[in-house]
Design an enzyme around this catalytic site. Sequence first.
Site, mmCIF file in Angstrom:
data_model
loop_
_atom_site.group_PDB
_atom_site.id
_atom_site.type_symbol
_atom_site.label_atom_id
_atom_site.label_comp_id
_atom_site.label_asym_id
_atom_site.label_seq_id
_atom_site.Cartn_x
_atom_site.Cartn_y
_atom_site.Cartn_z
ATOM 1 C CG ASP A 78 1.388 -1.497 -0.667
ATOM 2 O OD1 ASP A 78 1.935 -2.560 -0.064
ATOM 3 O OD2 ASP A 78 0.983 -0.714 -0.078
ATOM 4 C CB CYS A 119 7.881 -0.201 -2.799
ATOM 5 S SG CYS A 119 8.531 -0.604 -4.608
ATOM 6 C CG ASP A 120 3.518 1.310 -1.550
ATOM 7 O OD1 ASP A 120 4.117 1.541 -2.811
ATOM 8 O OD2 ASP A 120 2.276 1.450 -1.795
ATOM 9 C CE LYS A 121 1.423 0.952 2.978
ATOM 10 N NZ LYS A 121 1.581 0.533 1.601
ATOM 11 C CB CYS A 191 3.882 1.720 -9.787
ATOM 12 S SG CYS A 191 3.746 -0.214 -9.583
ATOM 13 C CD GLU A 441 -2.220 0.850 -0.536
ATOM 14 O OE1 GLU A 441 -1.411 1.748 0.029
ATOM 15 O OE2 GLU A 441 -2.090 0.247 -1.576
ATOM 16 C CB SER A 467 -3.522 2.128 -4.042
ATOM 17 O OG SER A 467 -2.523 2.484 -4.927
#
Length: 554
Positions: A78, A119-121, A191, A441, A467
């Site tokens: 992202d 990570c995110d998705k 992150c 985001e 985010s």
Amino acid sequence: MRSDVVKRGVERAPHRSLFKAMGLTDEELERPLIGMANSFNEVIPGHIHLREITEAVKAGVRMAGGTPLEFGVMGICDGIAMNHSGMKYSLPSRELIADTVETMARAYNFDGLVLVASCDKIIPGMLMAMARLDIPAVFVSGGAMLPGRYKGQYVDIKTVFEAVGAVKAGKMSEAELHLLEELASPGCGSCAGMFTANTMNALSEALGVSLPWNGTAPAVYAHRRRIAKRTGMAVMELVKNDVRPSRILTKEAFEDAIAVDMALGGSTNTVLHLMAIAREAGVDLSLDDFDRISEVTPNLVKLSPSGDHYVLDLYEAGGVLGVMKRLSELGLIHEERLTVAMKTVGELLKDAFVSRPEVIRPVEEPYSRRGGLMILRGTLAPEGAVLKVSAVSGVESFEGTAKVFESEEEATKAILTGGIERGDVVVIRYEGPKGGPGMREMLTPTSAIAGMGLDKDVALVTDGRFSGATRGLSVGHVCPEAADGGPIALVEDGDRIRIDVKAKRIDLLVPEEELEERRKRWRPKEKVLTGYLARYARIVGPASEGAVLRPQNL
């Protein structure tokens, strides 16, 4: 075994021959076949090391008598996709990931699954597949990135995003920015703050679908490899006892995950993802559940972007189980639930501890008495909007003048060129799941506002999302979105908007008669779409329901 359908009997001799073409022996084919969904790639720092993590999981599977079979899964970073058209694909990729894992698991009839992602998705996509497939499965993360060091201070990717605004405001030189970008992200891992990736890592542990410490152990620590090996052994135990996700992903599990989310002050994206996973698990979860649990759950932890600590600090302080131990003191945790460790939550909490109370505060001394996320409703968002209240510093209400933008790019340009002033409410619309499409985001504009020192004096409202690194008075997930003709589509420059945190309201201060006239003139904004995004825009549902694909349109 489920895998017998692809490997056992005279009629499966051709199938066995193909397995043997890949080097498998009769002995390996006699064992349970464990699918290894590995989202390794060379374009995400959180995934660059997942080959090593997956090899450790394979070792655990083999030690426990199984045969691991690895396949690849896509993933988007992202941070790298931020503030351009690539971000339109981030949330939609969640559905592709779930479909990929489902397809592979059904095609090969694996006896069990290990899902490897960071990570995110990618994490929620994997967990959606886990719930949908309902075969024994465990999730394992690649772990958190360590924070960087710049001028004697810990920093992370949020620091770099905000530094762009500082350069534009003349508060930092480009040379300083270049040095910061060299140092802020020191190596592999998701992150370093409590952004979406690490929030989802933590919540996987709270849900009970990953082993203890999976939520916080740093990517570069040997502990992470030991967790991976134990994950391989754990999935074999689940297969042996036929313990499926449906026994673990209960309503109580989601309630506990929400409580942990609120205590951590996690990313607003978790609202979308937990609802999407719950839908696959057949569990009824709504915005009201988030608000109800947030009202009684204290915010005990403040990691970046809300505070000065990082996931590394949370790990040292006692991790996710340390937070759950605190919450159990208030009766907010369902301790009788089963986890993939083949222990109940209560049994796991017996070994939990808090070693740094300045990181995980006592329940008597919370940062706030309510949780980190808040659901707002009002005339601008009759079906709900989401605010990360833990990242809002000392603002109980805000009333300002709308400056309306039809895209993130337009808003970012205005912010960075001095077009936004104190007292403004930046409205970014047509960025919802359908209208974006993809619900991008908005980290670049929110970071620019913060970097320019305006985060306490400017609000940002969008039908897109934020985010986990966003801080300030930023309201996202506004529903109905502009593409569906929601009130946000009717806002004009100069309108007054009031955000009342105490009352949990967001209101467009325009008379209803005037809004009715605007509705008559309104026409949806047309966007030329092709490929996957065109299909996604036709079938995606509202953010208030998790932005999942609507069954009636499939």
